[in-house]
Design a protein around this motif. Structure first.
Motif, PDB file in Angstrom:
ATOM      1  N   THR A  33       8.066  -7.955 -26.159  1.00 23.73           N
ATOM      2  CA  THR A  33       7.023  -8.576 -25.348  1.00 23.73           C
ATOM      3  C   THR A  33       6.185  -9.483 -26.231  1.00 23.73           C
ATOM      4  OG1 THR A  33       6.932  -6.636 -23.931  1.00 23.73           O
ATOM      5  CG2 THR A  33       5.069  -8.149 -23.816  1.00 23.73           C
ATOM      6  N   PRO A  34       6.038 -10.739 -25.843  1.00 28.60           N
ATOM      7  CA  PRO A  34       5.254 -11.654 -26.672  1.00 28.60           C
ATOM      8  C   PRO A  34       3.824 -11.148 -26.860  1.00 28.60           C
ATOM      9  CG  PRO A  34       6.406 -12.839 -24.944  1.00 28.60           C
ATOM     10  CD  PRO A  34       6.583 -11.379 -24.665  1.00 28.60           C
ATOM     11  N   GLU A  35       3.299 -11.349 -28.059  1.00 28.47           N
ATOM     12  CA  GLU A  35       1.936 -10.925 -28.360  1.00 28.47           C
ATOM     13  C   GLU A  35       0.940 -11.567 -27.406  1.00 28.47           C
ATOM     14  OE1 GLU A  35      -1.171 -10.921 -32.102  1.00 28.47           O
ATOM     15  OE2 GLU A  35       0.963 -11.168 -32.503  1.00 28.47           O
ATOM     16  N   SER A  36       1.224 -12.786 -26.979  1.00 28.53           N
ATOM     17  CA  SER A  36       0.309 -13.479 -26.073  1.00 28.53           C
ATOM     18  C   SER A  36       0.134 -12.720 -24.760  1.00 28.53           C
ATOM     19  CB  SER A  36       0.800 -14.902 -25.802  1.00 28.53           C
ATOM     20  OG  SER A  36       2.114 -14.867 -25.285  1.00 28.53           O
ATOM     21  N   VAL A  37       1.194 -12.095 -24.255  1.00 30.98           N
ATOM     22  CA  VAL A  37       1.097 -11.326 -23.003  1.00 30.98           C
ATOM     23  C   VAL A  37       0.317 -10.039 -23.250  1.00 30.98           C
ATOM     24  CG1 VAL A  37       2.386 -10.146 -21.184  1.00 30.98           C
ATOM     25  CG2 VAL A  37       3.211 -12.330 -22.075  1.00 30.98           C
ATOM     26  N   ARG A  38       0.581  -9.364 -24.358  1.00 27.82           N
ATOM     27  CA  ARG A  38      -0.169  -8.141 -24.686  1.00 27.82           C
ATOM     28  C   ARG A  38      -1.653  -8.464 -24.839  1.00 27.82           C
ATOM     29  NH1 ARG A  38       4.517  -6.805 -28.329  1.00 27.82           N
ATOM     30  NH2 ARG A  38       3.344  -7.947 -29.894  1.00 27.82           N
ATOM     31  N   GLY A  42      -4.745  -7.108 -22.613  1.00 26.55           N
ATOM     32  CA  GLY A  42      -5.767  -6.397 -23.374  1.00 26.55           C
ATOM     33  C   GLY A  42      -7.154  -7.011 -23.270  1.00 26.55           C
ATOM     34  N   ALA A  43      -7.225  -8.295 -22.970  1.00 26.71           N
ATOM     35  CA  ALA A  43      -8.519  -8.987 -22.883  1.00 26.71           C
ATOM     36  C   ALA A  43      -9.226  -8.765 -21.551  1.00 26.71           C
ATOM     37  CB  ALA A  43      -8.319 -10.488 -23.101  1.00 26.71           C
ATOM     38  N   GLN A  44      -8.562  -8.169 -20.587  1.00 25.71           N
ATOM     39  CA  GLN A  44      -9.162  -7.979 -19.263  1.00 25.71           C
ATOM     40  C   GLN A  44     -10.139  -6.817 -19.288  1.00 25.71           C
ATOM     41  OE1 GLN A  44      -8.482 -10.522 -17.269  1.00 25.71           O
ATOM     42  NE2 GLN A  44      -7.138 -11.119 -18.947  1.00 25.71           N
ATOM     43  N   THR A  45     -11.227  -6.942 -18.535  1.00 24.80           N
ATOM     44  CA  THR A  45     -12.269  -5.909 -18.529  1.00 24.80           C
ATOM     45  C   THR A  45     -12.146  -4.939 -17.364  1.00 24.80           C
ATOM     46  OG1 THR A  45     -13.748  -7.395 -17.328  1.00 24.80           O
ATOM     47  CG2 THR A  45     -13.910  -7.399 -19.743  1.00 24.80           C
ATOM     48  N   THR A  46     -11.306  -5.232 -16.401  1.00 26.71           N
ATOM     49  CA  THR A  46     -11.127  -4.329 -15.262  1.00 26.71           C
ATOM     50  C   THR A  46     -10.126  -3.233 -15.624  1.00 26.71           C
ATOM     51  OG1 THR A  46      -9.378  -5.718 -14.361  1.00 26.71           O
ATOM     52  CG2 THR A  46     -11.618  -6.131 -13.558  1.00 26.71           C
ATOM     53  N   PRO A  47     -10.219  -2.064 -14.980  1.00 29.65           N
ATOM     54  CA  PRO A  47      -9.277  -0.992 -15.314  1.00 29.65           C
ATOM     55  C   PRO A  47      -7.843  -1.277 -14.852  1.00 29.65           C
ATOM     56  CG  PRO A  47     -10.788  -0.287 -13.583  1.00 29.65           C
ATOM     57  CD  PRO A  47     -11.249  -1.633 -14.042  1.00 29.65           C
ATOM     58  N   GLY A  77     -13.873  -5.331  -7.491  1.00 26.13           N
ATOM     59  CA  GLY A  77     -14.126  -5.601  -8.902  1.00 26.13           C
ATOM     60  C   GLY A  77     -13.355  -4.752  -9.889  1.00 26.13           C
ATOM     61  N   LYS A  78     -12.451  -3.902  -9.427  1.00 26.99           N
ATOM     62  CA  LYS A  78     -11.681  -3.036 -10.322  1.00 26.99           C
ATOM     63  C   LYS A  78     -10.338  -3.639 -10.719  1.00 26.99           C
ATOM     64  CE  LYS A  78     -13.518   1.171  -8.259  1.00 26.99           C
ATOM     65  NZ  LYS A  78     -13.159   2.377  -7.513  1.00 26.99           N
ATOM     66  N   LEU A  79     -10.020  -4.805 -10.166  1.00 27.88           N
ATOM     67  CA  LEU A  79      -8.680  -5.381 -10.342  1.00 27.88           C
ATOM     68  C   LEU A  79      -8.764  -6.815 -10.825  1.00 27.88           C
ATOM     69  CD1 LEU A  79      -5.547  -5.161  -9.767  1.00 27.88           C
ATOM     70  CD2 LEU A  79      -6.070  -6.028  -7.474  1.00 27.88           C
ATOM     71  N   THR A  80      -7.887  -7.155 -11.762  1.00 28.71           N
ATOM     72  CA  THR A  80      -7.669  -8.531 -12.181  1.00 28.71           C
ATOM     73  C   THR A  80      -6.220  -8.864 -11.847  1.00 28.71           C
ATOM     74  OG1 THR A  80      -9.235  -8.372 -14.015  1.00 28.71           O
ATOM     75  CG2 THR A  80      -7.598 -10.132 -14.148  1.00 28.71           C
ATOM     76  N   VAL A  81      -5.991 -10.010 -11.252  1.00 26.81           N
ATOM     77  CA  VAL A  81      -4.632 -10.471 -10.962  1.00 26.81           C
ATOM     78  C   VAL A  81      -4.392 -11.730 -11.780  1.00 26.81           C
ATOM     79  CG1 VAL A  81      -3.024 -11.290  -9.193  1.00 26.81           C
ATOM     80  CG2 VAL A  81      -4.713  -9.527  -8.622  1.00 26.81           C
ATOM     81  N   ILE A  82      -3.240 -11.787 -12.418  1.00 29.93           N
ATOM     82  CA  ILE A  82      -2.873 -12.945 -13.227  1.00 29.93           C
ATOM     83  C   ILE A  82      -1.490 -13.411 -12.796  1.00 29.93           C
ATOM     84  CG2 ILE A  82      -2.444 -13.832 -15.548  1.00 29.93           C
ATOM     85  CD1 ILE A  82      -4.253 -11.470 -16.540  1.00 29.93           C
ATOM     86  N   TYR A 131      -2.525  -0.010 -15.739  1.00 26.86           N
ATOM     87  CA  TYR A 131      -3.793   0.711 -15.769  1.00 26.86           C
ATOM     88  C   TYR A 131      -4.295   0.848 -17.203  1.00 26.86           C
ATOM     89  CZ  TYR A 131      -7.132   4.537 -15.219  1.00 26.86           C
ATOM     90  OH  TYR A 131      -8.259   5.310 -15.238  1.00 26.86           O
ATOM     91  N   ARG A 132      -5.550   0.485 -17.413  1.00 29.44           N
ATOM     92  CA  ARG A 132      -6.220   0.617 -18.712  1.00 29.44           C
ATOM     93  C   ARG A 132      -5.400   0.052 -19.870  1.00 29.44           C
ATOM     94  NH1 ARG A 132     -11.276   1.620 -17.466  1.00 29.44           N
ATOM     95  NH2 ARG A 132     -11.604   3.423 -16.176  1.00 29.44           N
ATOM     96  N   HIS A 133      -4.739  -1.062 -19.616  1.00 33.16           N
ATOM     97  CA  HIS A 133      -3.983  -1.785 -20.640  1.00 33.16           C
ATOM     98  C   HIS A 133      -2.829  -0.977 -21.209  1.00 33.16           C
ATOM     99  CE1 HIS A 133      -8.236  -3.484 -21.426  1.00 33.16           C
ATOM    100  NE2 HIS A 133      -7.745  -3.971 -20.316  1.00 33.16           N
TER     101      HIS A 133
END
Length: 159
Positions: A33-38, A42-47, A77-82, A131-133
């Protein structure tokens, strides 16, 4: 007669996708897995984080936009979608975004992601709930509904 792939190919494709998305620091990822995806997850603040791999040529991807928009609104506010567009030119991506109006961030895949993605034959949309990265709560090929995402989130919160 047209060639049709046997059902066992789906299992092979799912394994390839898992390997492409699945590292020591992030159990949902693997060393490929590319580091950019990890870093992106990992940078997201939502669970909860949803990664949606899509293409502008995919009608199911267009259908899924409304479901992901709804899940994003209902998750309070608990979800981030990318969204991660693949197999497309910039002009095609812009036209898709203008037409279907996703209310979530789009991430332009870098060379590392494209290289790992190209290793396997992937069906779009491919949607992963993390969940939680750390842990994959759901992985869907084809259109995922907002209720499927919210149910997986609620199940995790009650554990």
């Amino acid at each position: 007669a047209r060639w049709r792939r046997p059902p066992c190919f789906l299992l092979v494709e799912m394994c390839v996708i898992f390997m492409a998305f699945s590292a020591a620091a992030t159990p949902w990822a693997n060393p490929g897995t590319p580091e950019s995806v990890r870093n992106l997850v990992g940078a997201q603040t939502t669970p909860f984080v949803v990664l949606q791999v899509w293409s502008p040529f995919c009608s199911r991807c267009a259908d899924e936009v409304a479901e992901l928009n709804r899940a994003l609104q209902d998750a309070s506010g608990k979800l981030t979608v990318i969204g991660i567009p693949v197999h497309s030119r910039q002009s095609e991506i812009k036209a898709f975004l203008k037409t279907f109006r996703p209310e979530y961030e789009q991430w332009a895949p870098d060379a590392g992601f494209k290289a790992s993605f190209a290793k396997g034959s992937v069906t779009v949309p491919e949607t992963i709930l993390i969940y939680r990265h750390e842990r994959v709560l759901g992985r869907w090929q084809g259109v995922v509904t907002s209720s499927q995402i919210l149910q997986a989130m609620q199940k995790e919160e009650t554990l």
